[in-house]
Motif scaffolding. Structure first.
Motif, PDB file in Angstrom:
ATOM      1  N   ARG A 123      -9.440  -9.586  -9.465  1.00 42.69           N
ATOM      2  CA  ARG A 123      -9.804  -9.152  -8.124  1.00 42.69           C
ATOM      3  C   ARG A 123     -10.190  -7.675  -8.153  1.00 42.69           C
ATOM      4  NH1 ARG A 123      -5.293 -12.688  -6.211  1.00 42.69           N
ATOM      5  NH2 ARG A 123      -3.855 -10.922  -6.383  1.00 42.69           N
ATOM      6  N   GLU A 124     -11.285  -7.353  -7.487  1.00 46.59           N
ATOM      7  CA  GLU A 124     -11.708  -5.971  -7.345  1.00 46.59           C
ATOM      8  C   GLU A 124     -11.519  -5.564  -5.885  1.00 46.59           C
ATOM      9  OE1 GLU A 124     -15.618  -5.333  -8.871  1.00 46.59           O
ATOM     10  OE2 GLU A 124     -15.242  -6.505 -10.696  1.00 46.59           O
ATOM     11  N   THR A 125     -10.728  -4.522  -5.660  1.00 46.09           N
ATOM     12  CA  THR A 125     -10.432  -4.056  -4.310  1.00 46.09           C
ATOM     13  C   THR A 125     -10.559  -2.529  -4.278  1.00 46.09           C
ATOM     14  OG1 THR A 125      -8.051  -3.892  -4.775  1.00 46.09           O
ATOM     15  CG2 THR A 125      -8.857  -5.988  -3.907  1.00 46.09           C
ATOM     16  N   GLN A 126     -10.209  -1.961  -3.149  1.00 49.49           N
ATOM     17  CA  GLN A 126     -10.157  -0.514  -3.016  1.00 49.49           C
ATOM     18  C   GLN A 126      -8.838  -0.114  -2.381  1.00 49.49           C
ATOM     19  OE1 GLN A 126     -13.600   1.125  -1.006  1.00 49.49           O
ATOM     20  NE2 GLN A 126     -14.689   1.311  -2.946  1.00 49.49           N
ATOM     21  N   GLU A 127      -8.280   0.966  -2.898  1.00 45.25           N
ATOM     22  CA  GLU A 127      -7.041   1.506  -2.364  1.00 45.25           C
ATOM     23  C   GLU A 127      -7.382   2.769  -1.596  1.00 45.25           C
ATOM     24  OE1 GLU A 127      -3.692   3.451  -4.775  1.00 45.25           O
ATOM     25  OE2 GLU A 127      -3.045   1.364  -4.573  1.00 45.25           O
ATOM     26  N   LYS A 128      -7.083   2.767  -0.319  1.00 45.97           N
ATOM     27  CA  LYS A 128      -7.457   3.894   0.524  1.00 45.97           C
ATOM     28  C   LYS A 128      -6.362   4.951   0.503  1.00 45.97           C
ATOM     29  CE  LYS A 128     -10.421   1.216   3.606  1.00 45.97           C
ATOM     30  NZ  LYS A 128     -10.696   0.812   5.016  1.00 45.97           N
ATOM     31  N   LYS A 129      -6.706   6.090  -0.076  1.00 46.58           N
ATOM     32  CA  LYS A 129      -5.804   7.242  -0.083  1.00 46.58           C
ATOM     33  C   LYS A 129      -6.632   8.479   0.235  1.00 46.58           C
ATOM     34  CE  LYS A 129      -1.899   5.901  -2.972  1.00 46.58           C
ATOM     35  NZ  LYS A 129      -1.064   6.260  -4.130  1.00 46.58           N
ATOM     36  N   GLY A 130      -6.400   9.038   1.398  1.00 49.16           N
ATOM     37  CA  GLY A 130      -7.174  10.200   1.802  1.00 49.16           C
ATOM     38  C   GLY A 130      -8.620   9.838   2.068  1.00 49.16           C
ATOM     39  N   ASP A 131      -9.532  10.740   1.711  1.00 50.36           N
ATOM     40  CA  ASP A 131     -10.947  10.539   1.971  1.00 50.36           C
ATOM     41  C   ASP A 131     -11.675   9.871   0.815  1.00 50.36           C
ATOM     42  OD1 ASP A 131     -10.679  11.783   4.429  1.00 50.36           O
ATOM     43  OD2 ASP A 131     -10.989  13.779   3.556  1.00 50.36           O
ATOM     44  N   SER A 132     -10.965   9.590  -0.282  1.00 50.99           N
ATOM     45  CA  SER A 132     -11.615   9.042  -1.476  1.00 50.99           C
ATOM     46  C   SER A 132     -10.958   7.730  -1.885  1.00 50.99           C
ATOM     47  CB  SER A 132     -11.543  10.050  -2.635  1.00 50.99           C
ATOM     48  OG  SER A 132     -12.142  11.271  -2.278  1.00 50.99           O
TER      49      SER A 132
END
Length: 248
Positions: A123-132
């Motif tokens: 699985r490819e996801t994104q982890e939201k931390k701050g602005d990046s």
């Protein structure tokens, strides 16, 4: 012609320190244990076979499949170079979902394969931390052992940014073994070469291992069920080739 060509992808490796005496009964003739800074390792490794070709031929329903194995590390004298060694692995057991693979490997090549139901996920996801936001890669391999009530699970989460192997690192030691040795008798060992480039690795963020090692690999390895690995790696993998089977 190469005996086998394929891609090995998303190799998840958990590495456990063990006493060398544990592995002596499995050590093939002519080999010795290969240690990293004095530590003896066994590794639980899960990965995908993709685009598999046997003697150049794709066998229907046997092109893409999972494998999970337990292995350790050896070195054997290289007779072509005085004082040099070939660095390889020995498999305690290799689990695959296809019975034909098990029959061929065990019957013709005296390997230690077992057929079990298997599944995997990437699985490819994104982890939201701050602005990046950070790109995340989740990889998992599972198999169903008749001796265990639950699916056995080996999975990890990593940054989806592959990095080159560091020279002299533990990850280099674990991944840079290019020979496979199998015990045939007290005086005979099978040998074949696996060719591939150096693999990039993904930085591990977390992992989860829920494996009954005793049920899967025998009571000699049951203590690993409650043990923490010294390290966990996720390698991208590459195309590989297995050179023709030889006797050593």
């Amino acid at each position: 012609m190469s005996f086998l060509k394929a891609q090995w992808r998303k190799l998840l490796m958990a590495n456990y320190a063990v006493e060398p005496q544990l592995l002596m009964p499995y050590l093939p003739h002519g080999c010795e244990l290969d240690l990293w800074h004095g530590t003896c390792y066994v590794s639980l490794v899960g990965f995908m076979f993709q685009d598999t070709r046997l003697l150049g031929i794709k066998i229907p329903f046997h092109v893409n499949f999972e494998e999970v194995n337990l292995r350790f590390y050896v070195k054997c004298p290289d007779t072509s170079q005085k004082g040099a060694y070939k660095r390889g692995v020995v498999f305690i057991k290799e689990i695959v979902p296809k019975p034909a693979l098990t029959w061929v490997a065990n019957t013709l090549y005296k390997e230690h394969y077992q057929t079990l139901p298997m599944r995997h996920f990437w699985r490819e996801t994104q982890e939201k931390k701050g602005d990046s936001p950070k790109p995340i890669l989740e990889v998992g391999y599972e198999w169903k052992n008749q001796k265990a009530a639950q699916w056995q699970t080996f999975q990890a989460k990593a940054l989806h940014t592959a990095q080159p192997l560091e020279v002299g690192s533990e990850a280099e030691f674990i991944t840079e073994h290019y020979w496979d040795y199998t015990y045939l008798s007290a005086t005979k060992t099978s040998e074949y070469e696996v060719r591939h480039p150096r693999w990039a690795v993904y930085p591990i963020l977390s992992y989860h291992i829920a494996v009954d090692f005793g049920a899967t690999y025998g009571q000699n390895f049951s203590f690993l069920t409650e043990s923490e690995p010294k390290s966990v790696f996720l390698a991208e993998g590459s195309e590989i080739s297995v050179e023709m089977f030889e006797k050593a």
